[in-house]
Design an enzyme around this catalytic site. Structure first.
Site, short mmCIF file in Angstrom:
data_model
loop_
_atom_site.label_atom_id
_atom_site.label_comp_id
_atom_site.label_asym_id
_atom_site.label_seq_id
_atom_site.Cartn_x
_atom_site.Cartn_y
_atom_site.Cartn_z
CG ASN A 153 -14.56 -31.31 -62.54
OD1 ASN A 153 -14.44 -30.89 -61.84
ND2 ASN A 153 -15.24 -31.08 -63.92
CG ASP A 154 -14.81 -30.54 -67.13
OD1 ASP A 154 -14.67 -31.49 -66.20
OD2 ASP A 154 -15.95 -29.83 -67.63
#
Ligand code: DQQ
Length: 572
Positions: A60-61
């Site tokens: 993710n991020d």
């Protein structure tokens, strides 16, 4: 475990209602799936050719993105054990060009009480003397969110392969005095220096539905104290991954986060956990009172400005002092089912790094893929001054349509026939949904049909419509995924945004970066970006096709079209 067993296990868990835990204001946790090692099948039509992703598992991020000794560093949230969120560490890759990436061992992983339950998002700051420091959120034994510091072990290693954590961690934490919500206190920004020579950093938080940018200050980057007032707050729910930075009012260059003066405006971006959109305002920062105020007319939250009106979240910018530009990186989540993610053995990619700057209007930002990506271009085709009569579709062959970069500009001559924009049509996404690509209009829909199958059973349509507004022409840009796949298990939301272009004096441009399961589109030279995640079943690899279309009744001219096949980047 065989794939069919995985699917059975997943659906069984769904049936009995166990195993899926909503972690307060963050990702869904599939407890029973965390330990499953992915066994990715050989046939992988949705893996990308030039968008960043690791060989397998969940990402993710983007975190702590920076340039050090001429090397770009990308850290990212990663589950080393499977294709769902969990077991989060900071994976690490480096690059010389933001296109090709070399993997390294995870840089930050649970090892101290202050991060033993997870190493969540954070940012890098370049301290005086060019020394990088990372502030990140750790999850402590009580599952509280706290802020930690890590610094490189060996500054002479340009790849910064090893990181040492401060023995003083956690440096910032929720206490009885500060009353900070311990499950909503995360994602420190890059820090900046104020006129008093103290560092400032913002942490995302909330109280009820009030999103907060909690401000901390420090003289030495180790001892931090909370400022009495937050940098800013608004009633838009939890703020994840805040980003706060100056942008020059003239030109396209970027500046260091600590720069302040009459020639910059400030941007506050927050990732809205309620809607999973990256929204920003443009405003002014008073660095004595330490308060940020959005400009009048700069709307907070979902109905305001977004970096990207499609699938794009938890983004982060950094100042590239080598090329004097600010670069934006972001996470593109899947739109497929968790069962499908587990089957393919991976989940999540990153968007193409984009240069970001303030528009001439000073009312919004503009984004454009970093120029380095153009070195992947090959097999060029082009076309000029081609009339697209109402109802026509033309195919472009000669490029690999599943992995391509397409730039097109349209010219409209006769505006008289533009449909009237009803005053109630204020929600562009809704408008694009109601008036998808197959709904015939007057000036539009016209644009590109990408990742399309022969006969157009499958296609993703990126297109415009022009309306007659109150006292100007209004441009609507849409990315219609309603027919992007025969597999109806995917999220096929149609995305849309209004595009601020004076269509009577300027051509209307569109660029789409097409990469197997991603269509990243830039309208009006980067004033509107829409990223779609699509999973064609017919239009894969060599079977994918590329078309331009005009389903409006009025003719439109393609003044110029350039398209290239894109080579595959060396990614991890
Ligand atoms: N992802 C991280 C959090 C952040 C969220 C956890 C945003 O730190 O708030 O993986 O996607």
């Amino acid at each position: 475990m065989a794939n069919s067993n995985v699917a059975f296990f997943f659906f069984f868990a769904l049936l009995i209602g166990h195993g899926i835990v909503e972690l307060e204001a963050s990702h869904l946790v599939y407890k029973h799936l965390l330990g499953l090692l992915s066994s990715a099948p050989a046939n992988q039509p949705y893996r990308t050719g030039y968008h960043f992703q690791p060989p397998k598992n969940w990402i993710n991020d983007p975190n702590g993105v920076m340039i050090y000794k001429g090397v770009y560093h990308l850290f990212y949230q990663y589950n080393p054990k499977g294709a769902v969120w969990g077991n989060i560490v900071w994976a690490h890759s480096t690059s010389n060009d933001l296109v090709n990436w070399t993997p390294h061992e995870p840089a930050i992983f649970p090892s101290q009480p202050s991060d033993i339950n997870g190493c969540w998002s954070g940012s890098a700051t370049i301290l005086p003397g060019g020394k990088p420091a990372i502030l990140y959120t750790g999850i402590d034994p009580l599952n509280r969110q706290v802020q930690n510091l890590a610094i490189p072990k060996n500054l002479s290693d340009p790849y910064l392969r090893e990181w040492v954590k401060s023995t003083k961690n956690p440096l910032m934490q929720p206490t009885a005095q500060n009353q900070i919500n311990s499950s909503s206190f995360r994602d420190p920004t890059t820090a900046w220096l104020g006129p008093d020579n103290k560092w400032r950093v913002v942490i995302g938080s909330k109280v009820d539905q009030l999103g907060l940018a909690i401000l901390y200050k420090s003289k030495d980057f180790v001892n931090w104290y909370q400022s009495k007032t937050p940098l800013h707050s608004a009633n838009t729910g939890m703020w994840e991954c805040p980003d706060f930075y100056p942008v020059p009012i003239h030109g396209q260059n970027g500046v260091d986060s600590s720069l302040k003066g009459p020639y910059v405006k400030h941007v506050l971006k927050v990732s809205l956990d309620n809607t999973r959109h990256d929204c920003y305002t443009i405003g002014s920062y008073d660095n004595v009172k330490d308060i940020y105020k959005p400009d009048e007319g700069s709307v907070e939250g979902d109905s305001g400005l977004r970096y990207d009106y499609g699938k794009y979240y938890a983004s982060k910018t950094f100042f590239d002092d080598f090329k004097n530009r600010r670069i934006l990186t972001g996470w593109i989540n899947e739109s497929s089912s968790v069962a499908d993610d587990i089957k393919k053995g991976w989940s999540g990619v990153h968007a193409t790094p984009r240069k970001i700057w303030l528009a001439r209007s000073r009312k919004q930002l503009v984004q454009w893929p970093v120029t380095e990506i153009e070195k992947l271009r090959t097999n060029h085709i082009s076309l000029a001054n081609k009339l697209l009569k109402g109802g026509s579709v033309i195919e472009f062959s000669g490029v690999t349509a599943a992995q391509a970069d397409v730039e097109v500009s349209f010219e409209i001559k006769d505006f008289e026939k533009a449909e009237v924009l009803e005053p109630s049509w204020t929600n562009p996404q809704l408008l694009c949904t109601r008036m998808g690509a197959s709904v015939k209009g007057s000036l539009g829909p016209f644009g590109l049909l990408v990742l399309a199958s022969e006969g157009l059973k499958e296609r993703t349509a990126v297109f415009f419509r022009i309306f007659k507004g109150h006292n100007k022409y209004v441009v609507l840009m849409c990315s219609d995924q309603s027919r992007s796949s025969l597999n109806q298990d995917n999220d096929m939301t149609t995305y849309g945004a209004f595009l601020d272009v004076d269509i009577r004096h300027h051509k209307l441009s569109l660029r789409s970066l097409i990469d197997h399961s991603i269509v990243e589109s830039f309208g009006g030279g980067g004033k509107v970006c829409i990223t779609s995640r699509v999973y064609p079943t017919l239009a894969i690899n060599k079977a994918a096709r590329l078309y331009a279309f005009n389903y409006g009744s009025q003719s439109i001219k393609i003044s110029k079209l350039n398209a290239w096949s894109m080579k595959t980047a060396k990614i991890n």
